[in-house]
Design a protein around this motif. Structure first.
Motif, mmCIF file in Angstrom:
data_model
loop_
_atom_site.group_PDB
_atom_site.id
_atom_site.type_symbol
_atom_site.label_atom_id
_atom_site.label_comp_id
_atom_site.label_asym_id
_atom_site.label_seq_id
_atom_site.Cartn_x
_atom_site.Cartn_y
_atom_site.Cartn_z
ATOM 1 N N TYR A 139 -27.801 -17.164 -24.767
ATOM 2 C CA TYR A 139 -27.944 -17.078 -23.490
ATOM 3 C C TYR A 139 -29.204 -17.716 -22.831
ATOM 4 C CZ TYR A 139 -28.103 -14.788 -18.882
ATOM 5 O OH TYR A 139 -28.176 -14.549 -17.475
ATOM 6 N N HIS A 191 -19.708 -14.550 -9.913
ATOM 7 C CA HIS A 191 -21.041 -13.636 -10.200
ATOM 8 C C HIS A 191 -22.094 -13.711 -9.323
ATOM 9 C CE1 HIS A 191 -19.452 -12.629 -14.426
ATOM 10 N NE2 HIS A 191 -18.433 -12.341 -13.692
ATOM 11 N N TYR A 224 -21.505 -13.862 -20.634
ATOM 12 C CA TYR A 224 -21.593 -12.377 -20.498
ATOM 13 C C TYR A 224 -20.246 -11.764 -21.038
ATOM 14 C CZ TYR A 224 -17.559 -14.098 -17.182
ATOM 15 O OH TYR A 224 -16.379 -14.464 -16.802
ATOM 16 N N HIS A 225 -20.224 -10.405 -20.897
ATOM 17 C CA HIS A 225 -19.084 -9.955 -21.513
ATOM 18 C C HIS A 225 -17.956 -9.446 -20.897
ATOM 19 C CE1 HIS A 225 -22.018 -9.076 -25.021
ATOM 20 N NE2 HIS A 225 -20.724 -9.441 -25.733
ATOM 21 N N GLY A 281 -16.854 -12.105 -25.194
ATOM 22 C CA GLY A 281 -18.014 -12.861 -24.777
ATOM 23 C C GLY A 281 -17.169 -14.012 -23.901
ATOM 24 N N PHE A 338 -24.874 -14.324 -28.778
ATOM 25 C CA PHE A 338 -25.259 -13.934 -27.310
ATOM 26 C C PHE A 338 -26.930 -14.489 -27.333
ATOM 27 C CE2 PHE A 338 -21.565 -12.357 -25.616
ATOM 28 C CZ PHE A 338 -21.871 -12.255 -24.257
ATOM 29 N N ARG A 353 -28.456 -10.090 -15.179
ATOM 30 C CA ARG A 353 -26.920 -10.700 -15.852
ATOM 31 C C ARG A 353 -26.762 -12.198 -15.585
ATOM 32 N NH1 ARG A 353 -20.943 -9.047 -14.124
ATOM 33 N NH2 ARG A 353 -19.943 -9.596 -16.121
ATOM 34 N N VAL A 354 -27.088 -12.346 -14.435
ATOM 35 C CA VAL A 354 -26.703 -13.799 -13.886
ATOM 36 C C VAL A 354 -27.881 -14.435 -13.931
ATOM 37 C CG1 VAL A 354 -25.010 -13.018 -12.477
ATOM 38 C CG2 VAL A 354 -26.994 -13.412 -11.406
ATOM 39 N N TYR A 374 -24.431 -19.654 -19.728
ATOM 40 C CA TYR A 374 -24.412 -18.512 -19.201
ATOM 41 C C TYR A 374 -23.342 -17.692 -19.910
ATOM 42 C CZ TYR A 374 -23.120 -14.888 -15.811
ATOM 43 O OH TYR A 374 -22.523 -13.635 -15.060
#
Length: 214
Positions: free
Chosen positions: A147, A58, A81-82, A87, A144, A67-68, A79
């Protein structure tokens, strides 16, 4: 010899990402829930991502989006993400600003937690419980809001004292990486040979000892 958390931190900070990924095979991953109860198991399958040069990462090309953001944090940052509404768990493996990491693909659940993990997975059992990245996230009930937190100190954390030693770690191409040139075939996936919880593990290749040393 069992590693200490200090040694694991140093591993993340000082070694290259494929080396960290190999070291994570057999590592115990634990989630402490808000009520103090725990869920966990042993990592048996993971993949290294070498952004910014890795076309499958990513963070390829030093891409920076909200997102990243966690990928640019210090080693050990989580980290999440979906993908396909599931997940996915990743751990940042290098110093802040160098966005490389390891995706956790499969987990062998600890027996005492299997009933609760099965409930979290809607009644799923056997290897289907945690033999995929989205499956293990659901089984461990990972939220989440973790994160960007640390895999060393957060509710989701590594437990070096419970690490198991694989008899053999296989280096394989990553799964689901089509049309990425050399990055499609590079052996950046590391698995505990013979463990039934490895993603797409064939029954005929499962070892009686599930791939662990005594």
């Amino acid at each position: 010899m069992t590693e200490s958390m200090t040694e694991i931190r140093q591993l993340f900070q000082n070694e290259d990402t494929p080396t960290v990924a190999q070291a994570l095979v057999g590592m115990y991953l634990e989630h402490t829930l808000p009520d103090g109860s725990k869920l966990g198991g042993w990592i048996v399958d993971c993949e290294a991502y070498l952004g910014p040069e890795d076309e499958a990462a990513h963070s390829f090309g030093l891409r920076k989006t909200p997102r990243v953001a966690a990928m640019y944090q210090e080693a050990g940052s989580i980290y999440l993400y979906h993908m396909h509404r599931q997940g996915i768990l990743n751990m940042v493996t290098r110093e802040a600003g160098l966005p490389q990491g390891v995706m956790i693909r499969a987990l062998e659940p600890e027996r005492q937690y299997m009933e609760k993990m099965s409930e979290n997975r809607g009644g799923k059992s056997g290897v289907d419980l945690t033999n995929g990245p989205g499956k293990l996230m659901s089984a461990l009930n990972v939220p989440f809001d973790l994160y960007g937190q640390s895999i060393f100190t957060s509710a989701l954390h590594l437990v070096p004292e419970k690490k198991r030693q694989p008899k053999q770690i296989l280096a394989l191409p990553r799964i689901g990486i089509p049309n990425k040139g050399k990055w499609t075939a590079l052996p950046l996936r590391f698995v505990c040979k013979g463990n039934p919880y490895v993603t797409k593990q064939l029954k005929k290749e499962i070892s009686p000892d599930w791939g662990w040393q005594e």
